[in-house]
Design an enzyme around this catalytic site. Structure first.
Site, PDB file in Angstrom:
ATOM      1  N   ASP A 129      -1.189 -13.735 -15.333  1.00 56.55           N
ATOM      2  CA  ASP A 129      -0.148 -14.782 -15.396  1.00 56.55           C
ATOM      3  C   ASP A 129       1.218 -14.245 -14.954  1.00 56.55           C
ATOM      4  O   ASP A 129       2.126 -15.017 -14.644  1.00 56.55           O
ATOM      5  CB  ASP A 129      -0.060 -15.404 -16.797  1.00 56.55           C
ATOM      6  CG  ASP A 129       0.271 -14.427 -17.920  1.00 56.55           C
ATOM      7  OD1 ASP A 129       0.420 -13.213 -17.655  1.00 56.55           O
ATOM      8  OD2 ASP A 129       0.367 -14.874 -19.087  1.00 56.55           O
ATOM      9  N   GLU A 130       1.345 -12.912 -14.895  1.00 55.41           N
ATOM     10  CA  GLU A 130       2.646 -12.328 -14.552  1.00 55.41           C
ATOM     11  C   GLU A 130       3.023 -12.576 -13.091  1.00 55.41           C
ATOM     12  O   GLU A 130       4.175 -12.409 -12.720  1.00 55.41           O
ATOM     13  CB  GLU A 130       2.657 -10.833 -14.879  1.00 55.41           C
ATOM     14  CG  GLU A 130       2.301 -10.616 -16.336  1.00 55.41           C
ATOM     15  CD  GLU A 130       2.574  -9.225 -16.870  1.00 55.41           C
ATOM     16  OE1 GLU A 130       3.424  -8.521 -16.323  1.00 55.41           O
ATOM     17  OE2 GLU A 130       1.921  -8.867 -17.868  1.00 55.41           O
ATOM     18  N   TYR A 153       4.604  -3.961 -11.281  1.00 53.49           N
ATOM     19  CA  TYR A 153       3.208  -4.291 -11.592  1.00 53.49           C
ATOM     20  C   TYR A 153       2.852  -5.676 -11.058  1.00 53.49           C
ATOM     21  O   TYR A 153       1.877  -5.844 -10.315  1.00 53.49           O
ATOM     22  CB  TYR A 153       2.980  -4.235 -13.114  1.00 53.49           C
ATOM     23  CG  TYR A 153       1.701  -4.922 -13.566  1.00 53.49           C
ATOM     24  CD1 TYR A 153       0.453  -4.450 -13.169  1.00 53.49           C
ATOM     25  CD2 TYR A 153       1.753  -6.055 -14.394  1.00 53.49           C
ATOM     26  CE1 TYR A 153      -0.718  -5.084 -13.576  1.00 53.49           C
ATOM     27  CE2 TYR A 153       0.585  -6.684 -14.805  1.00 53.49           C
ATOM     28  CZ  TYR A 153      -0.644  -6.205 -14.393  1.00 53.49           C
ATOM     29  OH  TYR A 153      -1.803  -6.833 -14.787  1.00 53.49           O
ATOM     30  N   LYS A 157       0.152  -7.004  -8.147  1.00 55.35           N
ATOM     31  CA  LYS A 157      -0.953  -7.944  -8.400  1.00 55.35           C
ATOM     32  C   LYS A 157      -0.819  -9.189  -7.512  1.00 55.35           C
ATOM     33  O   LYS A 157      -1.820  -9.713  -7.014  1.00 55.35           O
ATOM     34  CB  LYS A 157      -0.985  -8.350  -9.885  1.00 55.35           C
ATOM     35  CG  LYS A 157      -1.310  -7.223 -10.852  1.00 55.35           C
ATOM     36  CD  LYS A 157      -2.697  -6.632 -10.656  1.00 55.35           C
ATOM     37  CE  LYS A 157      -3.809  -7.568 -11.062  1.00 55.35           C
ATOM     38  NZ  LYS A 157      -5.137  -6.896 -10.975  1.00 55.35           N
TER      39      LYS A 157
HETATM   40  P1  NAD Z   1      -6.878  -0.975 -18.132  1.00 56.26           P
HETATM   41  O1  NAD Z   1      -5.645  -0.262 -17.707  1.00 56.26           O
HETATM   42  O2  NAD Z   1      -7.351  -0.896 -19.525  1.00 56.26           O
HETATM   43  O3  NAD Z   1      -8.095  -0.496 -17.205  1.00 56.26           O
HETATM   44  C1  NAD Z   1      -7.979  -0.315 -15.827  1.00 56.26           C
HETATM   45  C2  NAD Z   1      -9.234   0.402 -15.347  1.00 56.26           C
HETATM   46  O4  NAD Z   1      -9.145   0.578 -13.930  1.00 56.26           O
HETATM   47  C3  NAD Z   1      -9.417   1.787 -15.952  1.00 56.26           C
HETATM   48  O5  NAD Z   1     -10.750   1.972 -16.343  1.00 56.26           O
HETATM   49  C4  NAD Z   1      -9.054   2.725 -14.810  1.00 56.26           C
HETATM   50  O6  NAD Z   1      -9.712   3.987 -14.878  1.00 56.26           O
HETATM   51  C5  NAD Z   1      -9.497   1.922 -13.613  1.00 56.26           C
HETATM   52  N1  NAD Z   1      -8.811   2.315 -12.384  1.00 56.26           N
HETATM   53  C6  NAD Z   1      -7.470   2.467 -12.206  1.00 56.26           C
HETATM   54  N2  NAD Z   1      -7.216   2.865 -10.946  1.00 56.26           N
HETATM   55  C7  NAD Z   1      -8.419   2.916 -10.310  1.00 56.26           C
HETATM   56  C8  NAD Z   1      -8.801   3.237  -8.990  1.00 56.26           C
HETATM   57  N3  NAD Z   1      -7.898   3.598  -8.069  1.00 56.26           N
HETATM   58  N4  NAD Z   1     -10.109   3.189  -8.667  1.00 56.26           N
HETATM   59  C9  NAD Z   1     -11.042   2.853  -9.603  1.00 56.26           C
HETATM   60  N5  NAD Z   1     -10.728   2.555 -10.876  1.00 56.26           N
HETATM   61  C10 NAD Z   1      -9.425   2.579 -11.227  1.00 56.26           C
HETATM   62  O7  NAD Z   1      -6.638  -2.468 -17.676  1.00 56.26           O
HETATM   63  P2  NAD Z   1      -7.131  -3.858 -18.308  1.00 56.26           P
HETATM   64  O8  NAD Z   1      -6.148  -4.299 -19.298  1.00 56.26           O
HETATM   65  O9  NAD Z   1      -8.565  -3.767 -18.650  1.00 56.26           O
HETATM   66  O10 NAD Z   1      -6.957  -4.799 -17.029  1.00 56.26           O
HETATM   67  C11 NAD Z   1      -8.056  -5.046 -16.147  1.00 56.26           C
HETATM   68  C12 NAD Z   1      -7.621  -6.018 -15.079  1.00 56.26           C
HETATM   69  O11 NAD Z   1      -7.175  -7.222 -15.687  1.00 56.26           O
HETATM   70  C13 NAD Z   1      -6.457  -5.518 -14.235  1.00 56.26           C
HETATM   71  O12 NAD Z   1      -6.685  -5.917 -12.899  1.00 56.26           O
HETATM   72  C14 NAD Z   1      -5.250  -6.226 -14.818  1.00 56.26           C
HETATM   73  O13 NAD Z   1      -4.246  -6.385 -13.851  1.00 56.26           O
HETATM   74  C15 NAD Z   1      -5.870  -7.548 -15.239  1.00 56.26           C
HETATM   75  N6  NAD Z   1      -5.209  -8.243 -16.344  1.00 56.26           N
HETATM   76  C16 NAD Z   1      -4.975  -7.608 -17.527  1.00 56.26           C
HETATM   77  C17 NAD Z   1      -4.410  -8.315 -18.579  1.00 56.26           C
HETATM   78  C18 NAD Z   1      -4.171  -7.676 -19.926  1.00 56.26           C
HETATM   79  O14 NAD Z   1      -3.583  -8.313 -20.791  1.00 56.26           O
HETATM   80  N7  NAD Z   1      -4.625  -6.461 -20.175  1.00 56.26           N
HETATM   81  C19 NAD Z   1      -4.073  -9.665 -18.421  1.00 56.26           C
HETATM   82  C20 NAD Z   1      -4.334 -10.283 -17.191  1.00 56.26           C
HETATM   83  C21 NAD Z   1      -4.911  -9.565 -16.169  1.00 56.26           C
HETATM   84  P1  TYD Z   2       2.825  -5.648 -22.855  1.00 52.07           P
HETATM   85  O1  TYD Z   2       1.703  -5.461 -23.814  1.00 52.07           O
HETATM   86  O2  TYD Z   2       3.374  -4.450 -22.150  1.00 52.07           O
HETATM   87  O3  TYD Z   2       2.376  -6.772 -21.834  1.00 52.07           O
HETATM   88  P2  TYD Z   2       3.212  -7.543 -20.674  1.00 52.07           P
HETATM   89  O4  TYD Z   2       4.581  -7.005 -20.570  1.00 52.07           O
HETATM   90  O5  TYD Z   2       2.382  -7.187 -19.489  1.00 52.07           O
HETATM   91  O6  TYD Z   2       3.176  -8.985 -21.067  1.00 52.07           O
HETATM   92  O7  TYD Z   2       4.045  -6.324 -23.618  1.00 52.07           O
HETATM   93  C1  TYD Z   2       3.912  -7.597 -24.206  1.00 52.07           C
HETATM   94  C2  TYD Z   2       5.264  -8.019 -24.724  1.00 52.07           C
HETATM   95  O8  TYD Z   2       5.675  -7.094 -25.733  1.00 52.07           O
HETATM   96  C3  TYD Z   2       6.350  -8.003 -23.659  1.00 52.07           C
HETATM   97  O9  TYD Z   2       7.251  -9.084 -23.899  1.00 52.07           O
HETATM   98  C4  TYD Z   2       7.054  -6.682 -23.892  1.00 52.07           C
HETATM   99  C5  TYD Z   2       6.937  -6.503 -25.395  1.00 52.07           C
HETATM  100  N1  TYD Z   2       6.902  -5.087 -25.852  1.00 52.07           N
HETATM  101  C6  TYD Z   2       7.753  -4.662 -26.867  1.00 52.07           C
HETATM  102  O10 TYD Z   2       8.559  -5.441 -27.400  1.00 52.07           O
HETATM  103  N2  TYD Z   2       7.698  -3.365 -27.255  1.00 52.07           N
HETATM  104  C7  TYD Z   2       6.845  -2.464 -26.700  1.00 52.07           C
HETATM  105  O11 TYD Z   2       6.842  -1.277 -27.101  1.00 52.07           O
HETATM  106  C8  TYD Z   2       5.956  -2.924 -25.663  1.00 52.07           C
HETATM  107  C9  TYD Z   2       4.967  -1.994 -25.013  1.00 52.07           C
HETATM  108  C10 TYD Z   2       6.029  -4.250 -25.272  1.00 52.07           C
END
Ligand code: NAD
Ligand code: TYD
Length: 345
Positions: A129-130, A153, A157
């Site tokens: 969503d970012e 970031y 994306k």
């Molecule tokens: P994460 O950081 O926990 O995991 C990322 C994974 O990608 C890791 O296992 C890492 O080793 C692997 N990786 C990184 N660089 C790589 C490379 N060059 N080649 C192969 N593998 C590589 O991330 P996540 O939170 O599980 O997010 C997964 C996906 O979902 C991402 O694309 C992220 O942008 C997207 N996403 C995450 C969130 C969230 O809230 N976490 C929300 C929306 C979308």
């Molecule tokens: P985060 O988990 O980093 O996700 P994103 O910025 O990708 O949404 O952060 C979620 C929210 O929490 C964001 O508004 C930033 C805030 N935040 C803090 O207030 N303190 C922290 O130490 C971190 C990591 C995030």
């Protein structure tokens, strides 16, 4: 969808998705392809070989390595690529965007090329969503909105999404995109806010709330997101993007209060600190399109936060070694000299 390549499958959402799909699709074989960065951990995939045998394979590799990607796609006879692999933490992208451009943009291009080369494989891109940027007032983002990313970031994306669309339009690659809200749940690296705050609270450390804590996020349980991705793979329209979230956001301070209550820890642990650079105040998704496909979340944001707090309380074996390792340097870099703010509450 018989042989799927799950890139980034050793990370947080990826490992939850792998478990989900192996359980719910008995005829599907999964090959996880992951570089194992600090965020990718084999323990996230523990027991899958024992439980699923030949249906599950793991290959360590970088999505930027075209030769290795192609070798994997042919050796495993892949027909579907689901790209979770990415650098994912906004604060790290502010410190050093380089790896974000390489993995999130160039790496996605390498995967798209492999998909094109081997007969236009089905391709699903996990986005966020970012990419919409900060959303004013009461408005919600719909899929047709323009992209307006504001952090390194989210810029990476969004760039990846543009390539995914370009491959659909130019080469007819059968692609879909999901734009997920803030996921929480088991196996999330404790740099992200919810697991960071839970593990800090369990250690009786202060919770560093950026700025006034009035930023709004939609906290969704990771398995709900996995179910939505599954549905898009089965029923999504090719060439389309889908928002995935609960459709209901809360302030960061409200999130903190829920997790402190669940853990039975005092509000005095809250410490406002200097804000993140370029901090997006609000994300808000309209989720009507994914709901029209027949999906709805099983958890409200509050249920998701409480369930996540309980998982971390019960699974310190998973996060304690992380917090005792490289994470300490990272914590010192981001929070060590961060100014505390004295805000009226
Ligand atoms: P994460 O950081 O926990 O995991 C990322 C994974 O990608 C890791 O296992 C890492 O080793 C692997 N990786 C990184 N660089 C790589 C490379 N060059 N080649 C192969 N593998 C590589 O991330 P996540 O939170 O599980 O997010 C997964 C996906 O979902 C991402 O694309 C992220 O942008 C997207 N996403 C995450 C969130 C969230 O809230 N976490 C929300 C929306 C979308
Ligand atoms: P985060 O988990 O980093 O996700 P994103 O910025 O990708 O949404 O952060 C979620 C929210 O929490 C964001 O508004 C930033 C805030 N935040 C803090 O207030 N303190 C922290 O130490 C971190 C990591 C995030």
């Amino acid at each position: 969808m018989e042989n799927i390549l799950v890139t980034g499958g050793a990370g947080f959402i990826g490992c939850n998705f792998v478990r989900y799909i192996l359980k719910n699709e008995p005829d599907v074989q999964v090959t996880v392809y992951d570089k194992l960065t600090y965020a990718g951990r084999l323990e996230n995939l523990a027991n899958l070989k024992e439980s699923y045998g030949r249906r599950y394979h793991f290959i360590q590799g970088d999505i930027c390595d075209a030769a290795k990607v192609e070798e994997t796609v042919t050796a495993s006879d892949i027909d579907t690529i689901i790209n979770f692999a990415a650098e994912t933490h906004v604060d790290r992208s502010i410190l050093d965007p380089d790896a974000f451009v390489k993995t999130d943009v160039y790496g996605t291009y390498v995967l798209l090329e492999a998909a094109r080369k081997f007969g236009n494989l089905r391709f699903h891109q996990i986005s966020t969503d970012e990419v919409y940027g900060h959303i004013e007032g009461q408005r919600r983002s719909v899929e047709g909105d323009g992209l307006d990313p504001r952090s390194p970031y989210s810029a990476s994306k969004a760039s990846a999404e543009l390539f995914v669309n370009a491959y659909n339009i130019t080469y007819g690659l059968p692609v879909t995109i999901s734009r997920g809200a803030n996921n929480i749940g088991p196996y999330q690296y404790p740099e992200k806010v919810v697991p960071l705050f839970i593990t800090n609270a369990l250690a009786s450390m202060q919770l560093p709330v950026y700025g006034d804590g009035q930023q709004m996020r939609d906290y969704q349980y990771v398995t709900d997101h996995c179910a939505a991705i599954h549905l898009i793979l089965r029923r999504g329209r090719i060439g389309e993007a889908y928002n995935v979230g609960t459709g209901s956001e809360m302030t960061n301070l409200a999130m903190v209060e829920i997790l402190l209550d669940e853990l039975g820890r005092p509000r005095s642990l809250i410490q406002h600190v200097e804000d993140r650079l370029g901090h997006d105040r609000r994300y808000s998704l309209d989720v009507a399109k994914i709901m029209a496909l027949g999906w709805e979340p099983d958890h409200t944001p509050e249920e998701a936060i409480r369930a996540t707090a309980r998982w971390y309380r019960e699974n310190s074996w998973w996060w304690q070694p992380i917090r005792d390792g490289e994470f300490q340097d990272y914590y010192q870099t981001v929070y060590g000299d961060r100014k505390a703010l004295d805000l009226p509450r």
